[in-house]
Design an enzyme around this catalytic site. Sequence first.
Site, mmCIF file in Angstrom:
data_model
loop_
_atom_site.group_PDB
_atom_site.id
_atom_site.type_symbol
_atom_site.label_atom_id
_atom_site.label_comp_id
_atom_site.label_asym_id
_atom_site.label_seq_id
_atom_site.Cartn_x
_atom_site.Cartn_y
_atom_site.Cartn_z
ATOM 1 N N LEU A 81 59.053 24.454 55.136
ATOM 2 C CA LEU A 81 58.426 25.719 54.769
ATOM 3 C C LEU A 81 58.240 25.719 53.256
ATOM 4 C CD1 LEU A 81 60.375 28.389 56.891
ATOM 5 C CD2 LEU A 81 58.037 27.597 57.237
ATOM 6 N N ASP A 82 57.056 26.086 52.771
ATOM 7 C CA ASP A 82 56.817 26.173 51.334
ATOM 8 C C ASP A 82 57.779 27.175 50.705
ATOM 9 O OD1 ASP A 82 54.801 24.319 51.481
ATOM 10 O OD2 ASP A 82 53.169 25.791 51.532
ATOM 11 N N PRO A 83 58.050 27.040 49.399
ATOM 12 C CA PRO A 83 59.025 27.929 48.751
ATOM 13 C C PRO A 83 58.788 29.421 48.981
ATOM 14 C CG PRO A 83 58.466 26.124 47.287
ATOM 15 C CD PRO A 83 57.578 25.978 48.490
ATOM 16 N N LYS A 84 57.539 29.872 48.927
ATOM 17 C CA LYS A 84 57.260 31.306 49.075
ATOM 18 C C LYS A 84 57.336 31.791 50.518
ATOM 19 C CE LYS A 84 54.252 31.663 45.016
ATOM 20 N NZ LYS A 84 52.880 32.000 44.530
ATOM 21 N N VAL A 85 57.381 30.862 51.459
ATOM 22 C CA VAL A 85 57.359 31.222 52.883
ATOM 23 C C VAL A 85 58.780 31.439 53.391
ATOM 24 C CG1 VAL A 85 56.632 30.486 55.195
ATOM 25 C CG2 VAL A 85 55.254 29.877 53.179
#
Length: 340
Positions: A81-85
């Site tokens: 998962l990307d950092p902001k997700v």
Amino acid sequence: MARDEVRRILPADIKREVLIKDENAETNPDWGFPPEKRPIEMHIQFGVINLDKPPGPTSHEVVAWIKKILNLEKAGHGGTLDPKVSGVLPVALEKATRVVQALLPAGKEYVALMHLHGDVPEDKIIQVMKEFEGEIIQRPPLRSAVKRRLRTRKVYYIEVLEIEGRDVLFRVGVEAGTYIRSLIHHIGLALGVGAHMSELRRTRSGPFKEDETLITLHDLVDYYYFWKEDGIEEYFRKAIQPMEKAVEHLPKVWIKDSAVAAVTHGADLAVPGIAKLHAGIKRGDLVAIMTLKDELVALGKAMMTSQEMLEKTKGIAVDVEKVFMPRDWYPKLWEKRDRS
């Protein structure tokens, strides 16, 4: 406006019929460690955490924190998962680490907030978004760590939840490796106004969902402390799922006690060792090899169809690729046969 009800079905939701090959097969209760009977230390060694990843850190950082918190040597996550997700991030521990491979064919679900760059009637938004169900072609985003080759991915369903002005909240079920940011970009192009992703949360990764098993890092720290300092293991045990949870969705072959040790010692699964199996297995399918106590023994590639496994009396049914069960859980029954 009223929305049509969407059937939210991922590959992990497929129901399978069980076929009996040997109705006389039984299991010895003195052998093995069924998931519900494993001591807490063993439960950790063969466990998976259904983690609610917070926005901010990378998936790799979160796994590193878990290893540090629980004093583990190995852990791995089931899909970056990307950092902001935020959202569902299965984290497999120690000897269960490689089980995350089983999640690849299971499908994933997200809830996303899309912001349109122009005004579009609601009915057109819904109509165009539904057209993206099925197979789509994507190129990974510029910021992606993988090579930017065109690839085909499947969108299982799209459900518009709410539209407020230019903001569209929707739920989407997709094949692993689908980029939601790219999907939203192409929806914007199809609508003729452009669009970008404002927020994203993963709500499912195969059998792992937003349910009572989902825990935060704060929960994990607290439950670990209760166990280590106060001797209360109930909460910590519930925070960790058995590795068998990660293969719930896979087609399965259940084997006789007499075949377990052979598989754990490196043998492929031969037809005589099968007690029962799921219908619908095709050659090349990833299958889970289970004991009659529903313990995960190994993952492998089917070398026969379900019907062939049922009808044949010899031959290799499953090419074993990854063994999870320790060699000492079941006795080497072939040695007893050799001595007799």
